[in-house]
Design a protein around this motif. Structure first.
Motif, short mmCIF file in Angstrom:
data_model
loop_
_atom_site.label_atom_id
_atom_site.label_comp_id
_atom_site.label_asym_id
_atom_site.label_seq_id
_atom_site.Cartn_x
_atom_site.Cartn_y
_atom_site.Cartn_z
N GLN A 1 18.60 26.01 51.65
CA GLN A 1 19.03 24.83 50.89
C GLN A 1 19.29 23.62 51.77
O GLN A 1 19.14 22.48 51.32
CB GLN A 1 20.27 25.17 50.07
CG GLN A 1 19.99 26.07 48.86
CD GLN A 1 21.24 26.46 48.11
OE1 GLN A 1 22.27 25.81 48.24
NE2 GLN A 1 21.15 27.52 47.32
N SER B 1 30.20 30.34 46.39
CA SER B 1 29.17 31.22 46.95
C SER B 1 29.72 32.01 48.13
O SER B 1 29.42 33.20 48.29
CB SER B 1 27.97 30.39 47.39
OG SER B 1 27.00 31.20 48.01
N SER C 1 21.08 31.34 43.19
CA SER C 1 21.01 30.23 44.14
C SER C 1 20.17 29.07 43.62
O SER C 1 20.26 27.95 44.11
CB SER C 1 20.44 30.72 45.48
OG SER C 1 19.14 31.23 45.29
N ALA C 2 19.34 29.34 42.60
CA ALA C 2 18.53 28.26 42.02
C ALA C 2 19.40 27.33 41.19
O ALA C 2 19.12 26.14 41.07
CB ALA C 2 17.42 28.85 41.16
N SER D 1 29.44 25.56 47.29
CA SER D 1 29.27 26.45 48.44
C SER D 1 30.51 27.31 48.64
O SER D 1 30.43 28.43 49.15
CB SER D 1 29.01 25.61 49.70
OG SER D 1 30.07 24.68 49.91
N THR E 1 10.72 23.78 51.37
CA THR E 1 11.22 25.16 51.30
C THR E 1 10.63 25.95 50.13
O THR E 1 11.15 27.02 49.79
CB THR E 1 12.76 25.15 51.18
OG1 THR E 1 13.14 24.45 49.98
CG2 THR E 1 13.41 24.51 52.38
N ASN F 1 11.57 29.84 49.31
CA ASN F 1 12.25 30.22 48.07
C ASN F 1 11.44 31.25 47.30
O ASN F 1 12.00 32.20 46.74
CB ASN F 1 12.47 28.98 47.20
CG ASN F 1 13.69 28.19 47.61
OD1 ASN F 1 14.76 28.74 47.84
ND2 ASN F 1 13.54 26.87 47.72
N ASN G 1 19.94 32.04 51.76
CA ASN G 1 19.76 31.01 50.74
C ASN G 1 20.49 29.72 51.09
O ASN G 1 20.03 28.62 50.77
CB ASN G 1 20.20 31.52 49.36
CG ASN G 1 21.68 31.82 49.30
OD1 ASN G 1 22.21 32.45 50.20
ND2 ASN G 1 22.35 31.39 48.25
N GLU G 2 21.63 29.82 51.80
CA GLU G 2 22.34 28.63 52.24
C GLU G 2 21.53 27.85 53.27
O GLU G 2 21.47 26.62 53.25
CB GLU G 2 23.70 29.00 52.83
CG GLU G 2 24.71 29.52 51.82
CD GLU G 2 25.24 28.43 50.91
OE1 GLU G 2 25.09 27.23 51.25
OE2 GLU G 2 25.79 28.76 49.85
N PRO H 1 22.78 25.10 40.30
CA PRO H 1 23.75 24.38 41.11
C PRO H 1 25.11 25.06 41.10
O PRO H 1 25.65 25.39 40.05
CB PRO H 1 23.82 23.00 40.42
CG PRO H 1 23.33 23.23 39.03
CD PRO H 1 22.36 24.35 39.11
#
Length: 216
Positions: free
Chosen positions: A119, A204, A195-196, A201, A125, A129, A115-116, A198
């Protein structure tokens, strides 16, 4: 074996980065890391659900345990888990190859997480996704529903046991598995399904440590 492979996907590279004080990883190395990380992470999910079914049979149908959980069924459960995880990991990795990235890219993580990477891609993407969320719900939520069902039956069966010693013995067979399930699912689904929304990082990365290092 799966847990050893799971941690070996990220930890050796992380330790090498710390030792050499260099955080460089090649594009091929990054895609390879994503492939094996997804493979062994999802395989962990499947095996946790298989273990929950095993505990369900052991507690709710103890007299038929050896008949139900025979070597053929166990082998088939493991084989199906491997095949589905390999196909999913291959699909996710091939989807990554269609994305374009900047020449010099800073990954805000201590390893290449799917997912990183999606993004920070420079191209569209949406399809990536969509596939990632669908796989997370299907391959993460499906086994989790099976685990919840198994434990609902287990709790119901434990409540019918009259002696306190019998209840403790039944619960002790599930305690370690249940604690791993809680840690693994809460952190992994938190990272991918969240991950959708905000989020930083840093947070996460910290949460990812829980399911990539602590849980195994």
């Amino acid at each position: 074996f799966v847990d050893i492979c799971f941690t070996s996907t990220t930890i050796p590279k992380m330790l090498m980065n710390i030792q050499k004080e260099s955080k460089v990883i090649t594009y091929a190395g990054c895609v390879t890391q994503i492939y094996f990380l997804i493979l062994f992470a999802v395989l962990d999910v499947f095996l946790l659900s298989v273990m929950a079914y095993d505990r369900f049979v052991a507690i709710c149908h103890p007299l038929h345990y050896r008949i139900i959980m025979n070597p053929l069924l166990c082998g088939m459960l493991v084989l199906v888990s491997w095949v589905m995880c390999i196909l999913n990991s291959l699909l996710q990795s091939l989807m990554m190859l269609r994305l374009s990235f900047c020449t010099h890219l800073h990954i805000p993580h201590f390893f290449c997480e799917l997912n990183e990477m999606i993004q920070i891609a420079c191209s569209d993407t949406f399809l990536n996704n969509l596939v990632m969320y669908f796989a997370a719900v299907l391959l993460g939520g499906g086994p989790f529903a099976g685990i919840l069902y198994s434990y609902s039956k287990i709790v119901s069966s434990i409540r019918r046991i009259s002696s306190a010693q019998g209840k403790y013995k039944a619960f002790s067979t599930c305690a370690s598995h249940l604690s791993v399930v809680c840690l693994f699912y809460c952190t992994m689904l938190g990272v991918y399904l969240g991950s959708a929304a905000p989020q930083s990082s840093h947070s996460s990365a910290v949460v990812s440590v829980m399911y990539t290092v602590v849980t195994p």
